[in-house]
Write a protein that holds these residues in place. Structure first.
Motif, PDB file in Angstrom:
ATOM      1  N   ARG A  85      64.948  -1.850  49.746  1.00  7.37           N
ATOM      2  CA  ARG A  85      64.828  -0.466  49.296  1.00  7.37           C
ATOM      3  C   ARG A  85      64.286   0.414  50.415  1.00  7.37           C
ATOM      4  O   ARG A  85      63.648  -0.058  51.358  1.00  7.37           O
ATOM      5  CB  ARG A  85      63.895  -0.372  48.088  1.00  7.37           C
ATOM      6  CG  ARG A  85      62.441  -0.672  48.405  1.00  7.37           C
ATOM      7  CD  ARG A  85      61.522  -0.246  47.262  1.00  7.37           C
ATOM      8  NE  ARG A  85      60.134  -0.573  47.512  1.00  7.37           N
ATOM      9  CZ  ARG A  85      59.305   0.160  48.246  1.00  7.37           C
ATOM     10  NH1 ARG A  85      59.749   1.254  48.833  1.00  7.37           N
ATOM     11  NH2 ARG A  85      58.050  -0.194  48.419  1.00  7.37           N
ATOM     12  N   LYS A  86      64.536   1.711  50.292  1.00  6.05           N
ATOM     13  CA  LYS A  86      63.985   2.659  51.263  1.00  6.05           C
ATOM     14  C   LYS A  86      62.461   2.705  51.153  1.00  6.05           C
ATOM     15  O   LYS A  86      61.908   2.620  50.059  1.00  6.05           O
ATOM     16  CB  LYS A  86      64.549   4.062  51.010  1.00  6.05           C
ATOM     17  CG  LYS A  86      66.004   4.250  51.402  1.00  6.05           C
ATOM     18  CD  LYS A  86      66.417   5.699  51.179  1.00  6.05           C
ATOM     19  CE  LYS A  86      67.846   5.944  51.612  1.00  6.05           C
ATOM     20  NZ  LYS A  86      68.241   7.377  51.414  1.00  6.05           N
ATOM     21  N   ASN A  88      58.801   4.396  51.065  1.00  6.68           N
ATOM     22  CA  ASN A  88      58.232   5.660  50.591  1.00  6.68           C
ATOM     23  C   ASN A  88      57.268   6.204  51.640  1.00  6.68           C
ATOM     24  O   ASN A  88      56.270   5.561  51.970  1.00  6.68           O
ATOM     25  CB  ASN A  88      57.496   5.453  49.267  1.00  6.68           C
ATOM     26  CG  ASN A  88      58.445   5.161  48.122  1.00  6.68           C
ATOM     27  OD1 ASN A  88      59.578   5.625  48.119  1.00  6.68           O
ATOM     28  ND2 ASN A  88      57.990   4.379  47.153  1.00  6.68           N
ATOM     29  N   ASN A 107      65.640  13.912  57.547  1.00  4.83           N
ATOM     30  CA  ASN A 107      65.822  13.047  56.384  1.00  4.83           C
ATOM     31  C   ASN A 107      66.962  13.540  55.492  1.00  4.83           C
ATOM     32  O   ASN A 107      67.728  12.746  54.946  1.00  4.83           O
ATOM     33  CB  ASN A 107      64.528  12.959  55.577  1.00  4.83           C
ATOM     34  CG  ASN A 107      64.547  11.813  54.594  1.00  4.83           C
ATOM     35  OD1 ASN A 107      64.840  10.675  54.957  1.00  4.83           O
ATOM     36  ND2 ASN A 107      64.235  12.092  53.341  1.00  4.83           N
ATOM     37  N   LYS A 108      67.081  14.855  55.351  1.00  7.43           N
ATOM     38  CA  LYS A 108      68.170  15.417  54.552  1.00  7.43           C
ATOM     39  C   LYS A 108      69.532  15.062  55.144  1.00  7.43           C
ATOM     40  O   LYS A 108      70.504  14.833  54.427  1.00  7.43           O
ATOM     41  CB  LYS A 108      68.022  16.938  54.447  1.00  7.43           C
ATOM     42  CG  LYS A 108      69.014  17.584  53.498  1.00  7.43           C
ATOM     43  CD  LYS A 108      68.749  19.075  53.357  1.00  7.43           C
ATOM     44  CE  LYS A 108      69.725  19.714  52.374  1.00  7.43           C
ATOM     45  NZ  LYS A 108      69.461  21.163  52.207  1.00  7.43           N
ATOM     46  N   LYS A 113      66.357   7.871  56.707  1.00  7.26           N
ATOM     47  CA  LYS A 113      66.552   6.843  55.686  1.00  7.26           C
ATOM     48  C   LYS A 113      65.237   6.430  55.015  1.00  7.26           C
ATOM     49  O   LYS A 113      64.892   5.260  54.923  1.00  7.26           O
ATOM     50  CB  LYS A 113      67.253   5.613  56.280  1.00  7.26           C
ATOM     51  CG  LYS A 113      68.670   5.902  56.779  1.00  7.26           C
ATOM     52  CD  LYS A 113      69.320   4.672  57.354  1.00  7.26           C
ATOM     53  CE  LYS A 113      70.789   4.922  57.681  1.00  7.26           C
ATOM     54  NZ  LYS A 113      71.005   6.010  58.660  1.00  7.26           N
ATOM     55  N   VAL A 114      64.495   7.440  54.546  1.00  7.84           N
ATOM     56  CA  VAL A 114      63.273   7.195  53.793  1.00  7.84           C
ATOM     57  C   VAL A 114      63.258   8.051  52.534  1.00  7.84           C
ATOM     58  O   VAL A 114      63.996   9.031  52.419  1.00  7.84           O
ATOM     59  CB  VAL A 114      62.007   7.528  54.624  1.00  7.84           C
ATOM     60  CG1 VAL A 114      61.878   6.614  55.812  1.00  7.84           C
ATOM     61  CG2 VAL A 114      61.988   8.990  55.042  1.00  7.84           C
ATOM     62  N   ASN A 115      62.404   7.660  51.605  1.00  5.17           N
ATOM     63  CA  ASN A 115      62.088   8.518  50.461  1.00  5.17           C
ATOM     64  C   ASN A 115      60.817   9.292  50.799  1.00  5.17           C
ATOM     65  O   ASN A 115      59.867   8.718  51.331  1.00  5.17           O
ATOM     66  CB  ASN A 115      61.843   7.680  49.202  1.00  5.17           C
ATOM     67  CG  ASN A 115      63.099   7.005  48.709  1.00  5.17           C
ATOM     68  OD1 ASN A 115      64.186   7.588  48.734  1.00  5.17           O
ATOM     69  ND2 ASN A 115      62.972   5.757  48.266  1.00  5.17           N
ATOM     70  N   PRO A 117      58.472  11.183  48.535  1.00  7.89           N
ATOM     71  CA  PRO A 117      58.148  11.638  47.178  1.00  7.89           C
ATOM     72  C   PRO A 117      57.051  12.693  47.122  1.00  7.89           C
ATOM     73  O   PRO A 117      56.937  13.399  46.127  1.00  7.89           O
ATOM     74  CB  PRO A 117      57.707  10.341  46.483  1.00  7.89           C
ATOM     75  CG  PRO A 117      57.190   9.495  47.587  1.00  7.89           C
ATOM     76  CD  PRO A 117      57.996   9.828  48.802  1.00  7.89           C
ATOM     77  N   ILE A 135      60.832  18.953  47.416  1.00  6.79           N
ATOM     78  CA  ILE A 135      59.867  17.859  47.498  1.00  6.79           C
ATOM     79  C   ILE A 135      58.530  18.338  46.965  1.00  6.79           C
ATOM     80  O   ILE A 135      58.075  19.441  47.283  1.00  6.79           O
ATOM     81  CB  ILE A 135      59.721  17.359  48.956  1.00  6.79           C
ATOM     82  CG1 ILE A 135      61.049  16.772  49.438  1.00  6.79           C
ATOM     83  CG2 ILE A 135      58.620  16.299  49.054  1.00  6.79           C
ATOM     84  CD1 ILE A 135      61.044  16.320  50.867  1.00  6.79           C
ATOM     85  N   TYR A 159      52.231   7.095  43.931  1.00  4.13           N
ATOM     86  CA  TYR A 159      53.613   7.221  44.394  1.00  4.13           C
ATOM     87  C   TYR A 159      54.094   6.008  45.201  1.00  4.13           C
ATOM     88  O   TYR A 159      55.157   6.048  45.794  1.00  4.13           O
ATOM     89  CB  TYR A 159      53.767   8.499  45.229  1.00  4.13           C
ATOM     90  CG  TYR A 159      53.788   9.752  44.389  1.00  4.13           C
ATOM     91  CD1 TYR A 159      54.981  10.256  43.879  1.00  4.13           C
ATOM     92  CD2 TYR A 159      52.604  10.431  44.090  1.00  4.13           C
ATOM     93  CE1 TYR A 159      55.004  11.410  43.103  1.00  4.13           C
ATOM     94  CE2 TYR A 159      52.617  11.591  43.306  1.00  4.13           C
ATOM     95  CZ  TYR A 159      53.814  12.067  42.822  1.00  4.13           C
ATOM     96  OH  TYR A 159      53.838  13.220  42.043  1.00  4.13           O
TER      97      TYR A 159
END
Length: 284
Positions: A85-86, A88, A107-108, A113-115, A117, A135, A159
């Motif tokens: 998974r990516k 956080n 990132n957009k 390649k991360v989240n 949150p 965000i 998170y």
């Protein structure tokens, strides 16, 4: 073999090391590296373990570690970097926008390649920037360091944050905070460390008349601006450059160095050995 990082922190008392390490060995894990320290009666230990993934239940191990930690009166965290998974990533900010904007744009575009949150600021100056990228932004204005950091740590846990980026975050982190995320807090400093640590680094370089300056992305440790170096970018300074031109050139280097560091971390390419970052060349 897969690896994981464990951090242990709490009031110092007898039996902590024995309880934690026995639990690790009883679950057929190897200890690859261990560091421990005591400051102001607070015990800290970080442990890197390796294990065979086909015989390892991550959820069961984590719950068992939490139970053992609770019994000896400490708090435990475990980070499994081999997960598909990516990761956080949380971002801590103050008022400067250029690093934050670069992270969010990259990132957009799918390059990091991360989240992301959560973004946490000391004021609401950058809240609108975060809204543009949809965000969540939380402001924590507490002036007392312990109160501020306890709130931040609670949010990070909520998170399920894997690592933290300080995007020109102008607050010094306490040892207790850093120990919760060993080699998982990345800072960008506006100089070629170890030269010109601390505040006003561009001005320091300008006044000394250096011919080459730059920016350094490094892991945060309890010693200010002395953590293991991940990436550096440089630029030349000629005698005709003003301090504002130096700062502008430096900001471009800051963005490049930090993007490189985050990309390496996200792709599990970084390993710390004896206070030095090793860049791994093969996939993990």
């Amino acid at each position: 073999m897969n690896v994981a990082d464990i951090s242990i922190i709490g009031q110092d008392r007898k039996g902590i090391v024995a309880s934690i390490t026995n639990y690790i060995f009883n679950n057929k894990c190897n200890v690859e590296e261990v560091n421990q320290n005591v400051m102001n009666n607070i015990f800290y230990m970080s442990v890197k373990i390796s294990f065979k993934p086909e015989k390892f239940d991550k959820i069961k191990f984590k719950k068992g570690l939490e139970n053992i930690s609770r019994k000896v009166g400490v708090k435990s965290r475990i980070f499994f970097d081999g997960q598909k998974r990516k990761k956080n990533m949380a971002i801590l900010v103050t008022k400067e926008e250029h690093i934050l904007t670069e992270l969010l744009k990259e990132n957009k575009k799918g390059r990091l390649k991360v989240n992301i949150p959560i973004i946490i600021g000391t004021s609401n100056t950058l809240e609108n920037t975060c809204k543009k990228f949809k965000i969540k932004f939380i402001t924590i204005k507490d002036k007392t360091q312990s109160l501020r950091e306890n709130k931040i740590l609670k949010i990070l846990e909520e998170y399920e944050i894997d690592f933290i980026v300080l995007a020109r975050y102008m607050k010094i982190l306490s040892p207790k905070f850093v120990w919760n995320y060993p080699n998982r807090i990345i800072n960008i400093h506006p100089s070629l460390l170890p030269s010109f640590p601390g505040a006003m680094a561009y001005m320091q370089a300008f006044e000394k008349g250096v011919r080459i300056s730059g920016a350094t992305a490094h892991f945060v440790t309890v010693d200010l601006d002395q953590g293991p170096i991940i990436a550096q970018e440089s630029f030349k300074i000629n005698s005709n450059k003003s301090i504002e031109q130096v700062k502008n050139s430096g900001r471009e280097c800051e963005k490049k160095a930090l993007m490189k560091a985050v990309t390496l971390f996200v792709n599990n390419k970084l390993e710390c050995r004896w206070g030095k970052v090793i860049t791994k060349t093969r996939k993990t």
